[in-house]
Motif scaffolding. Structure first.
Motif, short mmCIF file in Angstrom:
data_model
loop_
_atom_site.label_atom_id
_atom_site.label_comp_id
_atom_site.label_asym_id
_atom_site.label_seq_id
_atom_site.Cartn_x
_atom_site.Cartn_y
_atom_site.Cartn_z
N PRO A 1 32.14 57.38 36.01
CA PRO A 1 32.38 58.32 37.25
C PRO A 1 30.84 57.96 37.61
O PRO A 1 30.32 58.23 37.56
N GLN A 2 31.50 57.49 39.55
CA GLN A 2 29.66 57.60 40.12
C GLN A 2 30.25 57.44 42.30
O GLN A 2 31.76 57.98 42.10
N ARG A 3 29.45 58.50 42.10
CA ARG A 3 29.56 59.10 43.46
C ARG A 3 29.07 57.42 44.67
O ARG A 3 29.40 56.69 43.93
N GLU B 1 32.78 62.08 44.35
CA GLU B 1 33.49 60.57 42.73
C GLU B 1 34.98 59.73 42.48
O GLU B 1 35.55 60.44 42.97
N TYR B 2 34.43 58.99 42.14
CA TYR B 2 35.74 57.89 41.77
C TYR B 2 35.26 57.62 40.09
O TYR B 2 34.08 57.34 40.06
N GLU B 3 36.21 57.58 40.44
CA GLU B 3 36.08 56.65 38.56
C GLU B 3 38.13 56.40 37.92
O GLU B 3 39.00 56.53 39.09
#
Length: 106
Positions: free
Chosen positions: A33-35, A76-78
């Motif tokens: 996961p990342q912003r 966040e996106y994952e």
């Protein structure tokens, strides 16, 4: 196997992956996961294009968007299971590029 069912799916898969930035976005998210800001900075992509591509990948159920309630709000996106399923293909391309692709540096 019924060719009528394979070709349209294969074509759609290539259309998703060939859409500019999509494959690099998926590859970037393989690390977890990342912003939004992290993705934007790592890929050096415009905000408008990044937003469009993330929405497209979310619609395809490849990326999951999570809103973390805080001040300020964190998003966040994952990758989903479907997104992670492409990892072996991307790793194979990574290996192939290491073995065979040369960069023309000036």
């Amino acid at each position: 196997m019924d060719q009528k069912n394979i070709c349209p799916r294969f074509e759609k898969a290539l259309m998703i992956l060939n859409h500019r930035w999509n494959t690099l976005l998926i590859y970037q998210l393989l690390d977890g996961p990342q912003r939004y800001s992290t993705i934007k900075n790592q890929l050096n992509i415009s905000s408008r294009v990044l937003t469009e591509r993330l929405k497209e990948l979310e619609t395809e159920q490849i990326v999951l968007r999570t809103v973390i309630p805080s001040t300020p709000v964190v998003i966040e996106y994952e990758l989903t299971e479907k997104g992670y399923a492409i990892a072996p293909v991307l790793k194979a391309i990574e290996q192939w590029s290491s073995d065979w692709v040369t960069l023309n540096e000036k």
